[in-house]
Design a protein around this motif. Structure first.
Motif, short mmCIF file in Angstrom:
data_model
loop_
_atom_site.label_atom_id
_atom_site.label_comp_id
_atom_site.label_asym_id
_atom_site.label_seq_id
_atom_site.Cartn_x
_atom_site.Cartn_y
_atom_site.Cartn_z
N ASN A 1 -21.73 -29.40 -12.14
CA ASN A 1 -21.13 -28.95 -13.39
C ASN A 1 -19.73 -28.39 -13.14
N PHE A 2 -18.72 -29.02 -13.74
CA PHE A 2 -17.34 -28.58 -13.58
C PHE A 2 -16.93 -27.64 -14.71
N PHE A 3 -15.88 -26.86 -14.45
CA PHE A 3 -15.34 -25.97 -15.46
C PHE A 3 -14.50 -26.75 -16.47
N LEU A 4 -13.78 -27.79 -15.99
CA LEU A 4 -12.94 -28.59 -16.86
C LEU A 4 -13.42 -30.04 -16.89
N GLU A 5 -13.40 -30.64 -18.08
CA GLU A 5 -13.86 -32.03 -18.20
C GLU A 5 -12.93 -32.99 -17.46
N TYR A 6 -11.65 -32.68 -17.43
CA TYR A 6 -10.70 -33.53 -16.72
C TYR A 6 -11.07 -33.64 -15.25
N ASP A 7 -11.45 -32.52 -14.64
CA ASP A 7 -11.84 -32.53 -13.22
C ASP A 7 -13.10 -33.36 -13.01
N ALA A 8 -14.03 -33.25 -13.95
CA ALA A 8 -15.26 -34.04 -13.85
C ALA A 8 -14.95 -35.54 -13.94
N GLU A 9 -14.01 -35.89 -14.83
CA GLU A 9 -13.62 -37.29 -14.97
C GLU A 9 -13.00 -37.83 -13.68
N GLU A 10 -12.17 -37.00 -13.05
CA GLU A 10 -11.54 -37.40 -11.79
C GLU A 10 -12.59 -37.62 -10.70
N ALA A 11 -13.58 -36.72 -10.63
CA ALA A 11 -14.64 -36.85 -9.64
C ALA A 11 -15.47 -38.09 -9.89
N LEU A 12 -15.79 -38.35 -11.16
CA LEU A 12 -16.57 -39.53 -11.52
C LEU A 12 -15.85 -40.80 -11.13
N SER A 13 -14.55 -40.86 -11.40
CA SER A 13 -13.76 -42.04 -11.10
C SER A 13 -13.58 -42.26 -9.60
N SER A 14 -13.45 -41.16 -8.86
CA SER A 14 -13.12 -41.27 -7.43
C SER A 14 -14.33 -41.38 -6.52
N LEU A 15 -15.44 -40.74 -6.90
CA LEU A 15 -16.57 -40.63 -5.98
C LEU A 15 -17.77 -41.51 -6.31
N ASN A 16 -17.75 -42.19 -7.46
CA ASN A 16 -18.89 -43.06 -7.78
C ASN A 16 -19.03 -44.14 -6.71
N TYR A 17 -20.22 -44.22 -6.09
CA TYR A 17 -20.56 -45.14 -5.00
C TYR A 17 -19.90 -44.77 -3.67
N ASP A 18 -19.31 -43.59 -3.59
CA ASP A 18 -18.78 -43.12 -2.33
C ASP A 18 -19.95 -42.77 -1.40
N VAL A 19 -19.79 -42.99 -0.12
CA VAL A 19 -20.88 -42.78 0.84
C VAL A 19 -20.96 -41.31 1.22
N LEU A 20 -22.17 -40.74 1.11
CA LEU A 20 -22.43 -39.36 1.48
C LEU A 20 -23.68 -39.32 2.35
N LEU A 21 -23.52 -38.90 3.58
CA LEU A 21 -24.61 -38.88 4.56
C LEU A 21 -25.24 -40.27 4.70
N GLY A 22 -24.40 -41.28 4.67
CA GLY A 22 -24.87 -42.64 4.90
C GLY A 22 -25.40 -43.37 3.69
N LYS A 23 -25.38 -42.73 2.49
CA LYS A 23 -25.88 -43.39 1.29
C LYS A 23 -24.81 -43.35 0.19
N PRO A 24 -24.63 -44.46 -0.53
CA PRO A 24 -23.65 -44.46 -1.63
C PRO A 24 -24.22 -43.69 -2.83
N ILE A 25 -23.54 -42.63 -3.23
CA ILE A 25 -24.04 -41.83 -4.36
C ILE A 25 -23.68 -42.50 -5.68
N ARG A 26 -24.50 -42.26 -6.71
CA ARG A 26 -24.23 -42.80 -8.03
C ARG A 26 -23.99 -41.66 -8.99
N LEU A 27 -22.94 -41.78 -9.82
CA LEU A 27 -22.57 -40.73 -10.75
C LEU A 27 -22.55 -41.24 -12.18
N MET A 28 -22.90 -40.39 -13.11
CA MET A 28 -22.74 -40.68 -14.53
C MET A 28 -22.68 -39.36 -15.27
#
Length: 275
Positions: free
Chosen positions: A49-76
């Motif tokens: 949960n982010f304080f600003l929606e803009y920051d959440a949008e940036e995280a969603l755009s940048s990190l969706n399917y990014d690998v974390l501990l060897g697994k691609p995370i999914r965001l929505m």
């Protein structure tokens, strides 16, 4: 409004790991990984949960399917998940090349509308193993555009198939021929069930279940020759008043389905008691 739903988490992923991953995008209000009530093991999903929606949008755009501990995370967006899925906007993709990842598939399908979730899974085993995709759009119009544009088209050297997703449960319900009836008291016999249902189509058998003394248990089964007759019987008979009771009529479920429902209800009851 600023919460992201995150899934496909590695079992060792904790809140500190997620904080390190997401905090660079902006101020975080809280992070929560959902865990089993009894074992406290991660269920593989959670919320950031982010304080600003803009920051959440940036995280969603940048990190969706990014690998974390060897697994691609999914965001929505968590708000989209909370509203539930539109089953008519859910697509099934076949004949995906083995080296194609979820990020690549997302890039292709996002041209046709907002995607709520997307994943690639293995189906079958050995020589018959294949990759299939599941794409959940925000609305049916986007899904229809994707089907029209991509179904039967050559992508990555293969002709892919794109269609509306139909669950195994839905397929089973469409094709059933055996009907379960209950709440009709002790008076009905086999021939009464036959009389009640014969107008919907050809009946192969009708049976009222009884105890060891031959007394009706108040439920029974009717087997039709074709699925359309069975479906019509359910639609017309379920909920009618028979004597002093409301009749229940539905698809007859097999033993495995009934046991799964009982187990799920029991687990839910246990978890509620522990809260």
């Amino acid at each position: 409004m600023c919460a992201l739903y995150i899934s496909n988490l590695h079992p060792d992923c904790n809140e500190a790991t997620l904080y390190k991953k997401f905090s660079s995008f902006g101020k975080l209000l809280n992070i929560h990984i959902c865990r089993d009530q009894i074992s406290r093991q991660s269920l593989g999903y959670g919320y950031v949960n982010f304080f600003l929606e803009y920051d959440a949008e940036e995280a969603l755009s940048s990190l969706n399917y990014d690998v974390l501990l060897g697994k691609p995370i999914r965001l929505m967006w968590a708000k989209c998940r909370a509203k539930g899925y539109n089953i008519s906007a859910n697509l099934f993709v076949k004949n995906i090349r083995p080296d194609i990842g979820e990020k690549t598939l997302h890039d292709i399908f996002s041209n046709y509308g907002a995607i709520l979730s997307l994943k690639i899974s293995k189906k079958g085993n050995g020589e018959h193993e294949e990759l299939v995709g599941y794409v959940q759009f925000e609305d049916e119009e986007s899904a229809d555009r994707a089907i029209k544009s991509l179904d039967g088209k050559l992508l990555w050297g293969r002709v892919i198939s794109v269609s509306k997703y139909i669950s195994k449960k839905t397929l089973a319900e469409r094709k059933f021929t055996n009907v379960y009836l209950k709440n009709f008291g002790l008076r009905l016999k086999d021939e009464d069930l036959m009389e009640l249902c014969h107008k919907f189509g050809t009946i192969l058998s009708a049976k009222v279940m009884t105890d060891e003394k031959g007394v009706s248990k108040g439920f029974g089964f009717v087997s039709f020759k074709d699925p359309d007759s069975a479906k019509e019987a359910v639609e017309n008979l379920n909920g009618i008043i028979l004597g002093d009771s409301k009749l229940f009529v539905g698809r007859a479920k097999n033993k495995a389905e009934r046991q799964a429902e009982v187990t799920a209800a029991l687990i839910k009851k246990i978890r509620c008691c522990l809260l």
